[in-house]
Design an enzyme around this catalytic site. Structure first.
Site, short mmCIF file in Angstrom:
data_model
loop_
_atom_site.label_atom_id
_atom_site.label_comp_id
_atom_site.label_asym_id
_atom_site.label_seq_id
_atom_site.Cartn_x
_atom_site.Cartn_y
_atom_site.Cartn_z
N ARG A 53 -1.66 37.64 69.42
CA ARG A 53 -0.84 38.34 71.06
C ARG A 53 -0.77 37.56 71.92
O ARG A 53 0.32 37.34 73.04
CB ARG A 53 -2.10 38.91 71.33
N TYR A 106 21.50 49.62 81.83
CA TYR A 106 21.31 50.41 80.45
C TYR A 106 19.99 51.99 81.32
O TYR A 106 19.71 51.75 82.18
CB TYR A 106 20.52 49.87 79.99
N ASP A 179 18.97 40.58 83.27
CA ASP A 179 19.37 41.46 81.97
C ASP A 179 21.00 41.23 81.06
O ASP A 179 21.70 41.27 81.95
CB ASP A 179 19.95 43.17 81.96
N LYS A 204 20.22 42.37 70.35
CA LYS A 204 21.09 42.98 70.40
C LYS A 204 21.75 41.40 69.71
O LYS A 204 22.01 41.20 68.50
CB LYS A 204 21.51 43.15 71.66
N1 LCS Z 1 19.61 45.53 78.69
C1 LCS Z 1 20.39 46.50 78.14
C2 LCS Z 1 21.59 46.10 78.70
C3 LCS Z 1 20.55 47.30 76.93
O1 LCS Z 1 21.28 47.65 77.05
C4 LCS Z 1 19.24 47.74 76.30
C5 LCS Z 1 19.31 48.99 75.32
C6 LCS Z 1 17.84 47.23 76.97
C7 LCS Z 1 17.79 46.60 77.83
C8 LCS Z 1 16.62 47.55 75.57
O2 LCS Z 1 15.91 46.40 74.93
P1 LCS Z 1 15.58 47.48 73.82
O3 LCS Z 1 14.73 47.63 73.91
O4 LCS Z 1 16.47 48.95 72.80
O5 LCS Z 1 15.46 46.51 72.50
N2 LCS Z 1 19.96 49.16 75.45
C9 LCS Z 1 20.53 50.38 73.94
C10 LCS Z 1 22.10 50.81 74.24
O6 LCS Z 1 23.02 50.80 75.49
N3 LCS Z 1 21.79 51.98 73.10
O7 LCS Z 1 20.35 52.20 72.39
C11 LCS Z 1 19.95 50.53 72.96
#
Ligand code: LCS
Length: 389
Positions: A53, A106, A179, A204
């Protein structure tokens, strides 16, 4: 040569990784263990690892690799991008603090700021960060503790001046959290432009293969150590060693993948811009983009995310229903091209009024351009657009 003097691709391949000291395995093993056991109390007290953890060698390798690529001192890997973003924001707030956020982020981040945080006392104001005088005014009026933004923005692909915003935030004595999910460190390194803390999804482009979730926070040593022991250890957003290993593997090819993603996206954007059934294309690499010059200055290439508007909501549905190669689903940064409908998918919880204000009408389609041959992506879009009335 010191490692930091190496080029991006060399660092992506080598940093954070060395042969396993126990076995000389070239690739770091997946240390799939919850705890670390020692022969004596003395050895336990002086041991590097204690409990997964808090830390684990596979996760530590990922953290070192991303910290190096983002030009930060240390990193914490988390189970998802949202775990990283929520912890980065919460770990910097105290009672009665406010947050200032870019008007378009997002949808999950927007939800965190508008639904999760207000009941526990943290309010957020949203302003258009492409307008620097609005940011300045809002900082002076609100006196926020945290200023949060992303660039290019999801799903409108606006580009925000990272250096200028970070400077304003620093001068006001606040903290900037950025971000870097859409660009990845291959295209821009926000910490070098003055951002205090970087938080991103590793699901991503860092992973790059659409087969895992992960997140990352990068920043100064003092902040990361405090966050690891006071926040991560107690909130428990730990990434699994297996997922960390997948992301480590993905990052080794981040540079060549991003280059190809970006080349494909530019070709697709140029095709869409000329298409009679497309009203508007949002892609920072097009000369028609309102922040094209800023994107040229701030980014190495223009990314592989784009969005475009067709005639109306019914036409958008027709296009989405008829695409064959481009898969209909959320997420991005995968090898495969993915399309989604922001108004009804990623940004469903943002009110229509707010969506329209920030440029997310019902007829907007978002495309994450994959690594297929660009001609095939274009052929697929062409045949689906032909079916839209
Ligand atoms: N920041 C951005 C710019 C994102 O597009 C996403 C997820 C996140 C943070 C969060 O990341 P995750 O927790 O999913 O690893 N974006 C998504 C989207 O545009 N479609 O599905 C997920």
């Amino acid at each position: 040569m010191k490692e930091d003097e190496n080029g991006f691709n060399t660092k992506a391949v080598h940093s954070g990784e060395s042969p396993d000291p126990a076995t000389r395995a070239h690739r770091i093993p997946i240390y799939q263990t919850s705890t670390f056991v020692y022969e004596t109390i003395d050895k336990l007290v002086s041991g590097k690892y204690f409990y997964t953890r808090t830390s684990n060698p596979t996760i530590a390798a990922l953290e070192e690799k991303v910290a190096t690529l983002e030009c930060g001192e240390l990193a914490i890997a988390t189970a998802s991008g949202m775990a990283a973003i929520s912890m980065a924001i919460l770990s910097n707030l105290k009672k009665d603090d406010n947050i200032l956020c870019s008007s378009i982020v997002y949808g999950g981040t927007h939800d965190l700021l508008t639904k999760t945080l207000p009941p526990i006392g943290f309010k957020t104001e949203f302003v258009d960060f492409t307008n620097l005088s609005e940011v300045d005014k809002a900082i002076k009026k609100l006196r926020p503790r945290v200023v949060y933004f992303e660039s290019p923005t999801n799903p409108t692909l606006r580009v925000i001046d990272i250096e200028a915003v970070s400077k304003m935030v620093r001068e006001a004595g606040a903290l900037s959290i950025f971000d870097n999910t859409f660009a990845s460190p291959y295209l821009q390194q926000p910490l070098r432009l003055g951002v205090d803390i970087l938080a991103a999804s590793a699901t991503k482009y860092l992973s790059g293969h659409g087969d895992t979730l992960g997140g990352i926070i990068v920043g100064k040593k003092s902040y990361i150590l405090n966050t690891r022991f006071i926040w991560a250890e107690n909130l428990g957003p730990t990434i699994s060693p297996f997922n960390a290993w997948l992301i480590l593997r993905g990052i080794r090819t981040l540079g060549p993948r991003m280059k190809m993603h970006c080349e494909n996206a530019l070709k697709v954007a140029q095709f869409l811009e000329k298409h009679p059934k497309v009203k508007k294309v949002n892609y920072p690499g097009l000369a028609s983009h309102p922040q094209h010059d800023l994107a040229k200055k701030q980014m190495k290439l223009f990314g592989a995310m784009l969005s475009f508007e067709v005639a109306n909501s019914a036409a958008a549905q027709k296009v989405l229903n008829n695409l064959k190669l481009c898969a209909l689903g959320v997420s991005l940064g995968d090898t495969d091209s993915l399309v989604e409908w922001p108004a009804y998918m990623t940004h469903l919880n943002v009110s229509k009024q707010e969506r329209l204000k920030v440029g997310v009408p019902d007829e907007l389609i978002r495309l994450s351009v994959g690594l297929e041959d660009p001609e095939d992506i274009i052929t697929d879009l062409d045949q689906a657009l032909a079916k839209a009335s």
